[in-house]
Enzyme design. Structure first.
Site, PDB file in Angstrom:
ATOM      1  N   THR B 516      -3.190  -3.347   5.070  1.00 33.47           N
ATOM      2  CA  THR B 516      -2.449  -3.133   6.315  1.00 33.47           C
ATOM      3  C   THR B 516      -3.208  -3.816   7.452  1.00 33.47           C
ATOM      4  O   THR B 516      -3.574  -3.192   8.439  1.00 33.47           O
ATOM      5  CB  THR B 516      -2.232  -1.619   6.534  1.00 33.47           C
ATOM      6  OG1 THR B 516      -1.648  -1.077   5.344  1.00 33.47           O
ATOM      7  CG2 THR B 516      -1.273  -1.352   7.690  1.00 33.47           C
ATOM      8  N   HIS B 517      -3.503  -5.090   7.244  1.00 37.72           N
ATOM      9  CA  HIS B 517      -4.147  -5.892   8.271  1.00 37.72           C
ATOM     10  C   HIS B 517      -3.179  -6.986   8.692  1.00 37.72           C
ATOM     11  O   HIS B 517      -3.381  -8.154   8.382  1.00 37.72           O
ATOM     12  CB  HIS B 517      -5.461  -6.498   7.763  1.00 37.72           C
ATOM     13  CG  HIS B 517      -6.437  -5.484   7.250  1.00 37.72           C
ATOM     14  ND1 HIS B 517      -7.477  -5.792   6.410  1.00 37.72           N
ATOM     15  CD2 HIS B 517      -6.536  -4.148   7.471  1.00 37.72           C
ATOM     16  CE1 HIS B 517      -8.177  -4.693   6.128  1.00 37.72           C
ATOM     17  NE2 HIS B 517      -7.619  -3.679   6.757  1.00 37.72           N
TER      18      HIS B 517
END
Lengths: 234, 590
Positions: B516-517
């Protein structure tokens, strides 16, 4: 809501009444089941599946995680009960998913689930289509086939060697396999993993959630059995 | 007709890490601050309390703490010629939801970027010339230097309470830390976490290979700690339920454990959960925001007037709100002009799973960020001209979240079901460890965000559309790491191991979880024709809108983003307090 209340009550009750039944150091643990035993698969009345679908589901789960060899199978661990409950819950209804159209055809599978069918609809249509296929191909219901033939049918679904008119065999098999493994390894609060048998099989301690004194005991198998969210100890 | 609330000085959109920081800083400045959070209110008790957190199905598999795509999602496509389709169920990335945001459910890997990463284009041009940058690669400098940010990295690490070992204190290399890191003005607030078995094996092997292992900087407390706001953390007990879970033990740094308890006591701060901002309202010439329109918890549309608007939602939502509100010119990949939505980037990861019949790893024992790292193949170490790619990775041996539904790695060729699967599970669970590569991802002309023409949300707003795919430069980088990790894997002497890396035929796959970057889309920089924000995270176009978060990254780091996200929030807050409030207007003249 009622499920949450029920589990909280069971947890509290379990916490007050169970006695630790663990023999430290030996790696052997005694079982102290919670005072409200899980449902018996044979007595269970499915909420979503009808009798024929239920029979199919039991037979299919029994092939995906069979009872023979070491470790419990899907049927001893109540996996079909887990799946029935999932059909009635948010998973079965895709309640958390974006389900608005349009639903274009021929989308790359890399883009994830792109069908308008709810998972519970995929199960219903997938079971019907697989049963029809077995009658057509082998002259018998899936449940009546030899286990090796049942495996062959499941492999054909997995490999997309069977295609159905109104449902994706790939989606059906993927949901069935995913949910079977979930029911096997999820906390018993969700209906499967009866008496945490799958956790005991692999050595997962469940909801213990406190291991600081074990971090630096390198290459030593953790000796304690699992606990569940309701306070059952295995 | 929307109801209108009494005006406030500042409205914060979202209440995760960045706007918790902004809440502290701007209430310190005496302003009246209101936060609007579209998800639920959440706190350690009752929301993350034991035992209910220890439920893999509910939180790890069904994502109870994450955004529900039914309520909020985007569409995705590989290329500009494709029709994008909705990200209908969560997979590749997991935006957080509710008070605390993704700061609740992260693992706590807390890094500073390398100084070179913040001025990547200049660094490349100075060392190899602009010719080595591919034509379609649109990388830029951040417009702020490591030296300028150092005090803010340091302060964020003290607020969050990071456990680690410095490798470079004021230029002096320290034994046991990362010798390649940028300078630090002080040691980490806490010593490293206790080391798990995988970690010790990897560290010994890496030293034998001539590499420089050090403990992963962890937002998991290794001892009792009180931060500058008086918030207290207790030592992590390695419960094994970290990523995707809220911390049941007050050990993982989060807005809740580190900031919100202090912030909520302030009389000039208020927050409203279940309040979804639909758009930022602009005055008639579009140069100043007048406030925001949101849907309150009862479903009413409300206009909230404010002098200052801080967008601190998840990176993707910041960009979405800018596009919906007409803040800045949308990016056009054909002409390369426009800025909002430009330079969306992700993370290029790969890894090895190692199987040992005779070793016991007890994989359920884990903090979120226990792990051992080598930085010997980082962005700042690699000769881009010689290797033929731009980028780098850190290599890690981490062990976390060893729960059996999701974490059941099996050797290649193991059956997916049946008796053979059961045998493989029995033989493998508890006997595997991993070595991972966590790598940079460059920005490209045709990787961007805009509004989707076909799909809408419940409010009738267009969904945002992501156009993204892997590029040969980044595949060359990860293939380089594959060679390194292959060597390290062999050196550990496993019975078997399995490598998993992107290759030249790999397309972006939204199904398996990756990271989740999600970065970029509202990027910072020094030129309004190439960036949406100036170096203080202020919109070039609407001076009283500041935009927090990793949406400001012009391309992605080799590291996890939160350390830089936290430091940039403090950097921006200082500029607001010292420069903007006395003299509201653009802080940098275009």
């Amino acid at each position: 809501m009622s499920l949450e209340n029920e589990s909280r009550r069971r947890f509290m009750k379990g916490a007050l009444t169970s006695i630790p039944a663990v023999t430290l150091g030996s790696g052997v643990s005694l079982t102290a089941p919670a005072d409200e035993p899980p449902e018996q698969l044979s007595d269970y009345q499915p909420a979503f599946f009808d009798a024929d679908e239920w029979a199919f589901l039991l037979a299919a789960c029994d092939r995906l995680i069979p009872s023979d060899g070491d470790g419990p199978g899907a049927l001893e661990t109540n996996v079909p009960i887990f799946i029935d409950r999932q059909m009635e819950g948010s998973f079965g209804h895709a309640a958390d998913w974006y389900m608005k159209g349009p639903f274009p055809d021929d989308v790359s599978p890399l883009m994830g689930y792109q069908s308008p069918m709810l998972p519970r609809e995929v199960y219903r249509a997938g079971i019907a289509a697989t049963r029809d296929y077995c009658v057509r191909e082998y002259g018998e219901e899936f449940t009546a086939l030899e286990s090796t033939v049942q495996d062959e049918v499941l492999e054909k679904l997995e490999q997309q060697e069977i295609t159905f008119e109104n449902v994706s065999a790939l989606h059906f098999f993927a949901f069935l396999l995913q949910n079977t493994k979930e029911g096997y390894f999820a906390d018993p609060i969700h209906g499967g993993n009866k008496h945490m048998a799958a956790w005991q099989f692999i050595g997962f301690p469940g909801a213990r959630g406190a291991y600081l004194e074990w971090v630096d005991q390198h290459n030593t198998k953790y000796p304690l059995g699992p606990v569940s969210l309701t306070g059952e100890r295995g | 007709m929307a109801k209108t609330n009494p005006p406030v000085d500042v409205v914060l959109v979202g209440l995760g890490w960045t706007n918790s920081i902004m809440g502290m800083e701007l209430t310190d400045a005496g302003l009246n601050v209101l936060a609007l959070e579209r998800g639920d209110d959440r706190d350690t008790v009752p929301d993350f309390a034991y035992p209910k957190m220890a439920d893999e199905l509910t939180y790890g598999v069904r994502y109870k703490l994450m955004q529900r795509p039914a309520k909020s999602t985007l569409t995705i496509r590989h290329g500009v010629g494709d029709m994008a389709v909705p990200y209908r169920s969560l997979g590749s990335f997991l935006p957080g939801d509710g008070v605390g945001g993704a700061g609740v459910h992260w693992n706590g890997h807390t890094w500073r970027p390398q100084p070179q990463e913040l001025r990547l284009r200049s660094y490349i041009e100075e060392n190899w010339g602009a010719d080595i940058i591919p034509d379609d690669m649109t990388i830029q400098d951040y417009g702020v230097s490591y030296d300028e940010l150092e005090p803010f990295f340091d302060y964020f690490e003290k607020v969050a309470g990071i456990s680690g070992k410095a490798g470079n204190l004021n230029g002096e290399i320290q034994e046991g830390g990362n010798p390649f890191e940028g300078w630090r003005s002080s040691e980490y607030p806490m010593p490293p976490l206790a080391r798990t078995y995988n970690d010790a094996l990897f560290a010994d092997m890496a030293r034998d290979q001539g590499l420089h292992p050090f403990p992963l900087p962890a937002a998991n407390a290794s001892e009792a700690y009180t931060n500058p706001y008086g918030m207290q953390l207790g030592p992590c007990n390695f419960c094994g339920f970290c990523e995707r879970y809220g911390c049941l033990n007050y050990s993982k740094s989060s807005p809740q454990t580190c900031i919100l308890g202090a912030l909520k006591r302030r009389n000039n701060f208020a927050y409203r959960a279940n309040s979804e901002v639909l758009r930022v309202e602009l005055d008639s010439d579009g140069k100043r925001a007048t406030g925001v329109t949101y849907i309150d918890a009862d479903g009413n549309e409300v206009f909230q007037p404010a002098d200052l608007v801080i967008l601190g939602a998840y990176s993707l939502h910041n960009v979405h709100l800018m596009l919906l509100s007409g803040i800045g010119t949308p990016y056009d990949p054909e002409s390369g002009e426009g800025v909002v939505g430009k330079n969306y980037a992700y993370q290029m990861n790969g890894g090895s799973t190692l199987f040992f019949k005779d070793k016991e790893f007890n994989p359920f024992i884990g903090a979120g960020a226990n792990g051992e790292i080598v930085n010997d193949f980082g962005v700042e170490q690699i000769d881009f001209g010689q290797e033929g790619f731009i980028g780098g990775s850190y290599i890690n041996a981490a062990m976390t979240n060893g729960q059996p539904i999701r974490n059941m790695p099996l050797p290649a060729g193991a059956p997916a079901w049946g008796r053979g699967w059961k045998q493989a599970v029995q033989a493998s669970y508890g006997h595997t460890m991993t070595i991972g590569s966590h790598g940079s991802n460059m920005a490209y002309r045709d990787c961007y965000l805009d509004l989707d023409p076909n799909y809408t949300d419940d409010h009738g707003r267009p969904l945002m559309r992501m156009t993204f795919d892997w590029k040969p430069n980044d595949v060359r980088m990860t293939q380089f790491m594959k060679q390194k990790i292959d060597t390290l894997s062999k050196a550990l002497g496993p019975d078997d191991y399995r490598l998993s890396f992107k290759d030249f035929d790999s397309r972006y796959d939204v199904r398996p979880y990756q990271t989740t970057h999600n970065v970029g889309g509202a990027i910072m920089g020094t030129d309004p024709s190439t960036s949406a924000l100036n170096r203080y995270l202020q919109s070039w176009d609407v001076h009283n809108v500041f935009v927090m978060g990793a949406s400001a990254f012009p391309q992605n780091l080799q590291y996890n983003p939160t350390g830089l996200v936290g430091a940039l929030a403090y950097w921006s807050a200082k500029a607001i307090r010292e420069q903007y409030l006395p003299n509201p207007g653009p802080l940098v003249q275009a």
